[in-house]
Design a protein around this motif. Structure first.
Motif, PDB file in Angstrom:
ATOM      1  N   VAL A  24       0.836  -1.201   0.000  1.00 52.64           N
ATOM      2  CA  VAL A  24       0.000   0.000   0.000  1.00 52.64           C
ATOM      3  C   VAL A  24       0.870   1.250   0.000  1.00 52.64           C
ATOM      4  CG1 VAL A  24      -1.661   1.342   1.339  1.00 52.64           C
ATOM      5  CG2 VAL A  24      -1.962  -1.128   1.103  1.00 52.64           C
ATOM      6  N   ARG A  25       1.910   1.240   0.811  1.00 47.74           N
ATOM      7  CA  ARG A  25       2.799   2.397   0.874  1.00 47.74           C
ATOM      8  C   ARG A  25       3.581   2.582  -0.422  1.00 47.74           C
ATOM      9  NH1 ARG A  25       4.792   1.281   7.131  1.00 47.74           N
ATOM     10  NH2 ARG A  25       3.049   2.402   8.120  1.00 47.74           N
ATOM     11  N   ILE A  26       3.955   1.486  -1.062  1.00 50.49           N
ATOM     12  CA  ILE A  26       4.618   1.592  -2.368  1.00 50.49           C
ATOM     13  C   ILE A  26       3.672   2.224  -3.389  1.00 50.49           C
ATOM     14  CG2 ILE A  26       5.523   0.270  -4.315  1.00 50.49           C
ATOM     15  CD1 ILE A  26       6.722  -1.687  -2.340  1.00 50.49           C
ATOM     16  N   GLY A  27       2.409   1.801  -3.377  1.00 51.24           N
ATOM     17  CA  GLY A  27       1.434   2.364  -4.295  1.00 51.24           C
ATOM     18  C   GLY A  27       1.223   3.856  -4.077  1.00 51.24           C
ATOM     19  N   ILE A  28       1.100   4.273  -2.811  1.00 49.60           N
ATOM     20  CA  ILE A  28       0.935   5.703  -2.503  1.00 49.60           C
ATOM     21  C   ILE A  28       2.179   6.477  -2.924  1.00 49.60           C
ATOM     22  CG2 ILE A  28       0.649   7.372  -0.635  1.00 49.60           C
ATOM     23  CD1 ILE A  28      -0.998   5.254   0.842  1.00 49.60           C
ATOM     24  N   HIS A  29       3.338   5.914  -2.645  1.00 50.43           N
ATOM     25  CA  HIS A  29       4.604   6.557  -3.026  1.00 50.43           C
ATOM     26  C   HIS A  29       4.670   6.745  -4.544  1.00 50.43           C
ATOM     27  CE1 HIS A  29       8.646   7.453  -1.232  1.00 50.43           C
ATOM     28  NE2 HIS A  29       8.944   7.519  -2.515  1.00 50.43           N
ATOM     29  N   LEU A  30       4.279   5.721  -5.288  1.00 49.27           N
ATOM     30  CA  LEU A  30       4.305   5.792  -6.744  1.00 49.27           C
ATOM     31  C   LEU A  30       3.316   6.828  -7.276  1.00 49.27           C
ATOM     32  CD1 LEU A  30       4.616   2.045  -7.807  1.00 49.27           C
ATOM     33  CD2 LEU A  30       6.246   3.871  -8.282  1.00 49.27           C
ATOM     34  N   LEU A  31       2.143   6.923  -6.663  1.00 50.58           N
ATOM     35  CA  LEU A  31       1.146   7.886  -7.114  1.00 50.58           C
ATOM     36  C   LEU A  31       1.659   9.319  -6.956  1.00 50.58           C
ATOM     37  CD1 LEU A  31      -2.232   6.398  -5.815  1.00 50.58           C
ATOM     38  CD2 LEU A  31      -1.468   6.619  -8.180  1.00 50.58           C
ATOM     39  N   CYS A  33       4.821  10.218  -6.839  1.00 48.59           N
ATOM     40  CA  CYS A  33       5.926  10.396  -7.785  1.00 48.59           C
ATOM     41  C   CYS A  33       5.406  10.634  -9.188  1.00 48.59           C
ATOM     42  CB  CYS A  33       6.840   9.179  -7.762  1.00 48.59           C
ATOM     43  SG  CYS A  33       7.740   8.945  -6.210  1.00 48.59           S
ATOM     44  N   LEU A  34       4.421   9.847  -9.605  1.00 46.27           N
ATOM     45  CA  LEU A  34       3.857   9.996 -10.948  1.00 46.27           C
ATOM     46  C   LEU A  34       3.197  11.363 -11.108  1.00 46.27           C
ATOM     47  CD1 LEU A  34       3.140   8.746 -13.695  1.00 46.27           C
ATOM     48  CD2 LEU A  34       1.071   7.808 -12.642  1.00 46.27           C
ATOM     49  N   GLY A  35       2.406  11.758 -10.099  1.00 46.59           N
ATOM     50  CA  GLY A  35       1.752  13.061 -10.174  1.00 46.59           C
ATOM     51  C   GLY A  35       2.746  14.203 -10.228  1.00 46.59           C
ATOM     52  N   ALA A  36       3.821  14.098  -9.452  1.00 47.53           N
ATOM     53  CA  ALA A  36       4.818  15.171  -9.417  1.00 47.53           C
ATOM     54  C   ALA A  36       5.579  15.265 -10.738  1.00 47.53           C
ATOM     55  CB  ALA A  36       5.791  14.935  -8.262  1.00 47.53           C
ATOM     56  N   VAL A  37       6.000  14.130 -11.289  1.00 50.96           N
ATOM     57  CA  VAL A  37       6.778  14.151 -12.536  1.00 50.96           C
ATOM     58  C   VAL A  37       5.911  14.612 -13.708  1.00 50.96           C
ATOM     59  CG1 VAL A  37       8.042  12.730 -14.188  1.00 50.96           C
ATOM     60  CG2 VAL A  37       8.415  12.417 -11.745  1.00 50.96           C
ATOM     61  N   VAL A  38       4.674  14.136 -13.770  1.00 56.32           N
ATOM     62  CA  VAL A  38       3.780  14.562 -14.858  1.00 56.32           C
ATOM     63  C   VAL A  38       3.471  16.050 -14.732  1.00 56.32           C
ATOM     64  CG1 VAL A  38       1.465  14.316 -15.820  1.00 56.32           C
ATOM     65  CG2 VAL A  38       2.772  12.288 -15.206  1.00 56.32           C
ATOM     66  N   GLY A  39       3.148  16.506 -13.513  1.00 55.25           N
ATOM     67  CA  GLY A  39       2.861  17.918 -13.315  1.00 55.25           C
ATOM     68  C   GLY A  39       4.053  18.802 -13.641  1.00 55.25           C
ATOM     69  N   ALA A  40       5.241  18.392 -13.204  1.00 56.29           N
ATOM     70  CA  ALA A  40       6.445  19.167 -13.494  1.00 56.29           C
ATOM     71  C   ALA A  40       6.747  19.172 -14.986  1.00 56.29           C
ATOM     72  CB  ALA A  40       7.632  18.595 -12.715  1.00 56.29           C
ATOM     73  N   SER A  41       6.498  18.058 -15.667  1.00 56.87           N
ATOM     74  CA  SER A  41       6.757  17.990 -17.111  1.00 56.87           C
ATOM     75  C   SER A  41       5.837  18.929 -17.878  1.00 56.87           C
ATOM     76  CB  SER A  41       6.574  16.549 -17.612  1.00 56.87           C
ATOM     77  OG  SER A  41       7.495  15.673 -16.991  1.00 56.87           O
ATOM     78  N   LEU A  42       4.579  19.024 -17.455  1.00 56.46           N
ATOM     79  CA  LEU A  42       3.639  19.911 -18.130  1.00 56.46           C
ATOM     80  C   LEU A  42       4.069  21.374 -18.015  1.00 56.46           C
ATOM     81  CD1 LEU A  42       0.225  18.303 -17.092  1.00 56.46           C
ATOM     82  CD2 LEU A  42       1.366  18.169 -19.309  1.00 56.46           C
ATOM     83  N   ILE A  43       4.793  21.700 -16.942  1.00 57.95           N
ATOM     84  CA  ILE A  43       5.271  23.068 -16.759  1.00 57.95           C
ATOM     85  C   ILE A  43       6.639  23.266 -17.400  1.00 57.95           C
ATOM     86  CG2 ILE A  43       5.964  24.783 -15.037  1.00 57.95           C
ATOM     87  CD1 ILE A  43       3.994  23.411 -13.103  1.00 57.95           C
ATOM     88  N   ALA A  44       7.557  22.347 -17.132  1.00 58.64           N
ATOM     89  CA  ALA A  44       8.961  22.556 -17.475  1.00 58.64           C
ATOM     90  C   ALA A  44       9.273  22.292 -18.946  1.00 58.64           C
ATOM     91  CB  ALA A  44       9.844  21.670 -16.591  1.00 58.64           C
ATOM     92  N   VAL A  45       8.663  21.285 -19.540  1.00 57.92           N
ATOM     93  CA  VAL A  45       8.999  20.938 -20.923  1.00 57.92           C
ATOM     94  C   VAL A  45       8.631  22.058 -21.896  1.00 57.92           C
ATOM     95  CG1 VAL A  45       8.530  19.354 -22.823  1.00 57.92           C
ATOM     96  CG2 VAL A  45       8.965  18.456 -20.537  1.00 57.92           C
ATOM     97  N   LEU A  98       9.977  20.818  -6.773  1.00 53.12           N
ATOM     98  CA  LEU A  98      11.311  20.229  -6.703  1.00 53.12           C
ATOM     99  C   LEU A  98      11.664  19.419  -7.951  1.00 53.12           C
ATOM    100  CD1 LEU A  98      11.191  19.074  -2.981  1.00 53.12           C
ATOM    101  CD2 LEU A  98      12.472  20.987  -3.903  1.00 53.12           C
ATOM    102  N   ALA A  99      10.652  18.965  -8.694  1.00 57.20           N
ATOM    103  CA  ALA A  99      10.910  18.176  -9.909  1.00 57.20           C
ATOM    104  C   ALA A  99      11.085  19.044 -11.141  1.00 57.20           C
ATOM    105  CB  ALA A  99       9.771  17.180 -10.135  1.00 57.20           C
ATOM    106  N   VAL A 100      10.684  20.297 -11.075  1.00 55.31           N
ATOM    107  CA  VAL A 100      10.763  21.175 -12.250  1.00 55.31           C
ATOM    108  C   VAL A 100      12.202  21.421 -12.710  1.00 55.31           C
ATOM    109  CG1 VAL A 100      10.442  23.585 -12.964  1.00 55.31           C
ATOM    110  CG2 VAL A 100       8.527  22.295 -12.046  1.00 55.31           C
ATOM    111  N   PRO A 101      13.166  21.774 -11.815  1.00 58.08           N
ATOM    112  CA  PRO A 101      14.506  22.153 -12.296  1.00 58.08           C
ATOM    113  C   PRO A 101      15.201  21.139 -13.194  1.00 58.08           C
ATOM    114  CG  PRO A 101      14.250  22.805 -10.014  1.00 58.08           C
ATOM    115  CD  PRO A 101      13.041  21.987 -10.356  1.00 58.08           C
ATOM    116  N   PRO A 102      15.280  19.834 -12.829  1.00 59.11           N
ATOM    117  CA  PRO A 102      15.995  18.919 -13.730  1.00 59.11           C
ATOM    118  C   PRO A 102      15.315  18.727 -15.076  1.00 59.11           C
ATOM    119  CG  PRO A 102      14.993  17.719 -11.904  1.00 59.11           C
ATOM    120  CD  PRO A 102      14.876  19.162 -11.580  1.00 59.11           C
TER     121      PRO A 102
END
Length: 239
Positions: A24-31, A33-45, A98-102
Motif C-alpha cells: 500500500v505504501r509503495i502504491g501511494i509513493h508511486l502515485l 511520484c507519478l503526479g509530481a513528474v507529470v505535473g512538473a513535465s507539463l510546466i517545465a517541458v 522540486l521536480a521542475v529544475p531537472p
C-alpha cells in the motif's frame, strides 16, 4: 546485524498485509511520484523548449532553476501542506516544484545542444520556426530531455519520503517509525525499499528512452570503437 534485522523486517508477513502494509505504501509513493513528474513535465517541458528555441530568458531560466534547487525539501513540503490546509495538494505541489529544475534543464539544454548547422539547413529548406522546433530540435533534444525526466524521477522518489512527516503513508513512514522507536532494522528496510523503487523506475525510464529516442541519436552517442588495421607488407617488412 542491522542488515539482518532489515531483511527480517522486510520478510515479516505482517508488514505485507493491511491498510498500512508495504504494498500500500509503495502504491501511494508511486502515485505521488507519478503526479509530481507529470505535473512538473507539463510546466517545465514547454518552458524549456520555448526558451531553448528562442534563446530568450536563458539567464533568468538558469537562475530560477538554481534557486528552486536550493529550496529545503522538508521545509517546502511542510509549508505548502499547511498553506493548503492539509491534504495531499500541498505535498504534491511541493514535489512538483522540486521536480521542475531537472526537467527544465534537460529540455533547455537539449534544444541548445542541437547542431546549429542542422537548424540552419532546416531554415534553408523553408521550414517555419514551429516546424524546426518539432521536426528538428525536439527529436535531437530527446536524449537530454529524457535524462532530465530520469533525474527528476530519482529526486522525487527520494523526496516523497518526507511526506510521511505530515501523515501521508509513503515509504518514508518506516524511516520515521524506525527512528522514533530506535528500530534500525525497520529504518534500513524502508531505505532499501526506496532505493529499489528508484532503481526500478530508472531502469523503466531507460527502457522507455530506447523507444522514444531515435536510433540514430542513440548510436551517435555511443563511443566509436577503434578499428584494428591489419599490418601491410612493404618490401618484405611489416609497416
Amino acid at each position: 546485524m542491522i542488515f539482518a534485522d532489515a531483511f527480517a523486517w522486510l520478510l515479516d508477513a505482517a508488514n505485507w498485509t493491511g491498510p498500512k502494509s508495504i504494498p500500500v505504501r509503495i502504491g501511494i509513493h508511486l502515485l505521488y511520484c507519478l503526479g509530481a513528474v507529470v505535473g512538473a513535465s507539463l510546466i517545465a517541458v514547454p518552458l524549456g523548449l520555448y526558451v531553448g528555441h528562442t534563446g530568450r530568458g536563458g539567464l533568468v531560466l538558469v537562475g530560477g532553476s538554481n534557486a528552486l534547487r536550493a529550496l529545503p525539501t522538508l521545509g517546502l513540503v511542510t509549508f505548502l501542506y499547511l498553506i493548503a490546509g492539509g491534504g495531499t495538494v500541498g505535498v504534491l505541489i511541493g514535489l512538483i516544484v522540486l521536480a521542475v529544475p531537472p526537467i527544465l534543464a534537460g529540455a533547455y539544454a537539449g534544444v541548445q545542444e542541437v547542431d546549429r548547422g542542422v537548424v540552419d539547413a532546416a531554415r534553408g529548406m523553408g521550414m517555419t520556426g514551429a516546424q524546426r522546433l518539432w521536426r528538428v530540435e525536439v527529436p535531437n533534444a530527446l536524449p537530454l530531455l529524457v535524462g532530465g525526466v530520469r533525474n527528476a524521477t530519482l529526486q522525487v522518489v527520494a523526496t516523497a519520503s518526507v511526506a510521511a512527516y505530515v501523515g501521508i503513508e509513503t515509504l518514508g513512514r518506516p524511516l520515521i517509525d524506525g527512528l522514533r522507536v530506535l528500530d534500525y532494522g525497520q529504518f534500513v528496510g524502508g531505505a532499501i525499499l526506496i532505493a529499489l523503487l528508484a532503481v526500478a523506475l530508472d531502469l523503466l525510464l531507460a527502457l522507455a528512452g530506447r523507444f522514444v529516442v531515435p536510433k540514430g541519436l542513440r548510436l551517435s552517442a555511443q563511443p566509436r570503437r577503434r578499428r584494428k588495421v591489419a599490418p601491410v607488407q612493404v618490401g618484405g617488412s611489416t609497416a
